[in-house]
Design a protein around this motif. Structure first.
Motif, PDB file in Angstrom:
ATOM      1  N   LEU A   1     -28.181 -11.715  -5.344  1.00  0.00           N
ATOM      2  CA  LEU A   1     -27.818 -10.920  -6.514  1.00  0.00           C
ATOM      3  C   LEU A   1     -29.036 -10.211  -7.065  1.00  0.00           C
ATOM      4  O   LEU A   1     -30.076 -10.842  -7.294  1.00  0.00           O
ATOM      5  CB  LEU A   1     -27.200 -11.814  -7.595  1.00  0.00           C
ATOM      6  CG  LEU A   1     -25.700 -12.127  -7.457  1.00  0.00           C
ATOM      7  CD1 LEU A   1     -25.288 -13.154  -8.509  1.00  0.00           C
ATOM      8  CD2 LEU A   1     -24.863 -10.857  -7.608  1.00  0.00           C
ATOM      9  N   ARG A   2     -28.937  -8.907  -7.237  1.00  0.00           N
ATOM     10  CA  ARG A   2     -30.036  -8.115  -7.782  1.00  0.00           C
ATOM     11  C   ARG A   2     -29.524  -7.211  -8.895  1.00  0.00           C
ATOM     12  O   ARG A   2     -28.377  -6.753  -8.853  1.00  0.00           O
ATOM     13  CB  ARG A   2     -30.668  -7.253  -6.688  1.00  0.00           C
ATOM     14  CG  ARG A   2     -31.397  -8.052  -5.598  1.00  0.00           C
ATOM     15  CD  ARG A   2     -32.785  -8.451  -6.070  1.00  0.00           C
ATOM     16  NE  ARG A   2     -33.462  -9.293  -5.102  1.00  0.00           N
ATOM     17  CZ  ARG A   2     -34.138  -8.843  -4.044  1.00  0.00           C
ATOM     18  NH1 ARG A   2     -34.173  -7.553  -3.798  1.00  0.00           N
ATOM     19  NH2 ARG A   2     -34.743  -9.679  -3.242  1.00  0.00           N
ATOM     20  N   ILE A   3     -30.375  -6.957  -9.882  1.00  0.00           N
ATOM     21  CA  ILE A   3     -30.033  -6.017 -10.947  1.00  0.00           C
ATOM     22  C   ILE A   3     -29.937  -4.613 -10.340  1.00  0.00           C
ATOM     23  O   ILE A   3     -30.801  -4.207  -9.555  1.00  0.00           O
ATOM     24  CB  ILE A   3     -31.086  -6.049 -12.056  1.00  0.00           C
ATOM     25  CG1 ILE A   3     -31.061  -7.420 -12.758  1.00  0.00           C
ATOM     26  CG2 ILE A   3     -30.843  -4.941 -13.079  1.00  0.00           C
ATOM     27  CD1 ILE A   3     -32.116  -7.580 -13.822  1.00  0.00           C
TER      28      ILE A   3
ATOM     29  N   LYS B   1     -28.207  -4.477 -17.097  1.00  0.00           N
ATOM     30  CA  LYS B   1     -28.379  -5.865 -16.687  1.00  0.00           C
ATOM     31  C   LYS B   1     -27.337  -6.268 -15.635  1.00  0.00           C
ATOM     32  O   LYS B   1     -27.323  -7.409 -15.171  1.00  0.00           O
ATOM     33  CB  LYS B   1     -28.275  -6.794 -17.898  1.00  0.00           C
ATOM     34  CG  LYS B   1     -29.421  -6.635 -18.884  1.00  0.00           C
ATOM     35  CD  LYS B   1     -29.310  -7.642 -20.025  1.00  0.00           C
ATOM     36  CE  LYS B   1     -30.484  -7.515 -20.986  1.00  0.00           C
ATOM     37  NZ  LYS B   1     -30.403  -8.500 -22.099  1.00  0.00           N
ATOM     38  N   GLU B   2     -26.474  -5.330 -15.279  1.00  0.00           N
ATOM     39  CA  GLU B   2     -25.434  -5.613 -14.297  1.00  0.00           C
ATOM     40  C   GLU B   2     -26.061  -5.903 -12.925  1.00  0.00           C
ATOM     41  O   GLU B   2     -27.006  -5.224 -12.498  1.00  0.00           O
ATOM     42  CB  GLU B   2     -24.480  -4.425 -14.181  1.00  0.00           C
ATOM     43  CG  GLU B   2     -23.310  -4.673 -13.248  1.00  0.00           C
ATOM     44  CD  GLU B   2     -22.392  -3.474 -13.132  1.00  0.00           C
ATOM     45  OE1 GLU B   2     -21.469  -3.526 -12.299  1.00  0.00           O
ATOM     46  OE2 GLU B   2     -22.608  -2.494 -13.880  1.00  0.00           O
ATOM     47  N   LYS B   3     -25.515  -6.911 -12.251  1.00  0.00           N
ATOM     48  CA  LYS B   3     -26.040  -7.288 -10.938  1.00  0.00           C
ATOM     49  C   LYS B   3     -25.020  -7.002  -9.834  1.00  0.00           C
ATOM     50  O   LYS B   3     -23.824  -6.919 -10.085  1.00  0.00           O
ATOM     51  CB  LYS B   3     -26.414  -8.773 -10.920  1.00  0.00           C
ATOM     52  CG  LYS B   3     -27.570  -9.138 -11.844  1.00  0.00           C
ATOM     53  CD  LYS B   3     -27.943 -10.611 -11.702  1.00  0.00           C
ATOM     54  CE  LYS B   3     -29.136 -10.961 -12.575  1.00  0.00           C
ATOM     55  NZ  LYS B   3     -29.534 -12.392 -12.418  1.00  0.00           N
ATOM     56  N   HIS B   4     -25.530  -6.847  -8.640  1.00  0.00           N
ATOM     57  CA  HIS B   4     -24.646  -6.672  -7.477  1.00  0.00           C
ATOM     58  C   HIS B   4     -25.283  -7.363  -6.268  1.00  0.00           C
ATOM     59  O   HIS B   4     -26.469  -7.649  -6.235  1.00  0.00           O
ATOM     60  CB  HIS B   4     -24.393  -5.185  -7.200  1.00  0.00           C
ATOM     61  CG  HIS B   4     -25.617  -4.421  -6.790  1.00  0.00           C
ATOM     62  ND1 HIS B   4     -25.578  -3.355  -5.944  1.00  0.00           N
ATOM     63  CD2 HIS B   4     -26.942  -4.577  -7.103  1.00  0.00           C
ATOM     64  CE1 HIS B   4     -26.789  -2.880  -5.760  1.00  0.00           C
ATOM     65  NE2 HIS B   4     -27.637  -3.603  -6.453  1.00  0.00           N
ATOM     66  N   TRP B   5     -24.418  -7.639  -5.261  1.00  0.00           N
ATOM     67  CA  TRP B   5     -24.890  -8.322  -4.067  1.00  0.00           C
ATOM     68  C   TRP B   5     -25.537  -7.332  -3.116  1.00  0.00           C
ATOM     69  O   TRP B   5     -24.986  -6.269  -2.837  1.00  0.00           O
ATOM     70  CB  TRP B   5     -23.738  -9.040  -3.353  1.00  0.00           C
ATOM     71  CG  TRP B   5     -23.210 -10.223  -4.093  1.00  0.00           C
ATOM     72  CD1 TRP B   5     -22.108 -10.275  -4.892  1.00  0.00           C
ATOM     73  CD2 TRP B   5     -23.764 -11.542  -4.101  1.00  0.00           C
ATOM     74  NE1 TRP B   5     -21.936 -11.536  -5.404  1.00  0.00           N
ATOM     75  CE2 TRP B   5     -22.935 -12.339  -4.928  1.00  0.00           C
ATOM     76  CE3 TRP B   5     -24.872 -12.136  -3.492  1.00  0.00           C
ATOM     77  CZ2 TRP B   5     -23.196 -13.685  -5.164  1.00  0.00           C
ATOM     78  CZ3 TRP B   5     -25.125 -13.479  -3.717  1.00  0.00           C
ATOM     79  CH2 TRP B   5     -24.295 -14.240  -4.544  1.00  0.00           C
ATOM     80  N   VAL B   6     -26.703  -7.673  -2.596  1.00  0.00           N
ATOM     81  CA  VAL B   6     -27.387  -6.831  -1.613  1.00  0.00           C
ATOM     82  C   VAL B   6     -27.863  -7.706  -0.454  1.00  0.00           C
ATOM     83  O   VAL B   6     -28.069  -8.912  -0.614  1.00  0.00           O
ATOM     84  CB  VAL B   6     -28.591  -6.092  -2.231  1.00  0.00           C
ATOM     85  CG1 VAL B   6     -28.132  -5.130  -3.309  1.00  0.00           C
ATOM     86  CG2 VAL B   6     -29.614  -7.076  -2.787  1.00  0.00           C
ATOM     87  N   SER B   7     -28.016  -7.100   0.709  1.00  0.00           N
ATOM     88  CA  SER B   7     -28.519  -7.807   1.878  1.00  0.00           C
ATOM     89  C   SER B   7     -30.032  -7.652   1.963  1.00  0.00           C
ATOM     90  O   SER B   7     -30.544  -6.531   1.851  1.00  0.00           O
ATOM     91  CB  SER B   7     -27.882  -7.256   3.157  1.00  0.00           C
ATOM     92  OG  SER B   7     -26.496  -7.490   3.174  1.00  0.00           O
TER      93      SER B   7
END
Length: 224
Positions: free
Chosen positions: A80-82, A88-94
């Motif tokens: 999870l990264r901002i 401040k919303e986060k999303h999944w990244v590889s």
């Protein structure tokens, strides 16, 4: 029976390759395939600038390896990264699972000295490469079975189709079986197997009324 001629097709051996660490300590990334647009600058001259929001962020060593013509698999994990500094919303990244390691496939070809992997010189000349996993001064080859297990575990289940076919073929085919060639110059030809190896098989292909002894990668074969 006519005399057989011998033809050898491309095979690939996989190795664990170590990358030189980034001086900053983080993963080496870059933005590629950025779109550009033309505009008039303050001096009244035509110029080019990047279009915001375009391009793809890549792991630089992986990108350079692929551009050099190697097959590459980079194990990744989801974190999870901002999204950006404005929220401040986060999303999944590889991100790379092991920042300094990746798996590289080198082609095996026939040379005047026998079967070999001349790609070693080209690989080691790349500025991002530090070395290859090995023992006793010799590199360790990764089997297709090991590569499939690693790919399944660290690529969200997306395993390249050629690796699937290669591993499945080793389980399915036996000496005396007749397979169908699905890729390469002998596509759609019948292939009578005389020997099955770890990543390739030797067999007979009838070409212009003449039997040719051919060695093909298992990923190029399918059941009839």
């Amino acid at each position: 029976m006519n005399a057989m001629t011998s033809v050898t097709a491309r095979e690939v051996q996989w190795f664990a390759v170590r990358m030189k660490p980034n001086a900053s300590g983080g993963p080496r990334t870059a933005i590629v395939d950025v779109e550009k647009e033309q505009y008039i600058n303050r001096a009244g001259q035509k110029s080019w600038r990047k279009v915001k929001g375009t391009g793809n962020r890549v792991f630089l060593p992986e990108h350079l390896m692929k551009r050099a013509g190697f097959e590459v698999f980079l194990p990744v994990k989801k974190v999870l990264r901002i999204k950006n500094r404005f929220t401040k919303e986060k999303h999944w990244v590889s991100v790379p699972l092991l920042a300094d390691w990746m798996f590289v496939g080198l082609p095996i070809i026939e040379t005047e000295y026998g079967r070999g992997v001349p790609g070693w010189k080209k690989l080691m000349e790349l500025d991002v490469v530090a070395g290859v996993m090995g023992t006793g001064g010799r590199p360790i080859q990764m089997s297709d079975t090991t590569m499939m297990r690693v790919m399944r575990q660290f690529s969200s289940g997306r395993v390249p189709s050629e690796v699937k076919r290669r591993v499945a073929a080793r389980r399915v085919f036996g000496v005396g079986d007749v397979a169908k060639v699905v890729h390469g110059p002998f596509e759609d030809f019948d292939f009578k197997i005389v020997e099955v190896g770890d990543s390739s098989a030797k067999g007979v292909v009838n070409l212009f009324g003449r039997e040719n002894l051919v060695e093909l990668g298992l990923e190029n074969l399918s059941t009839k």
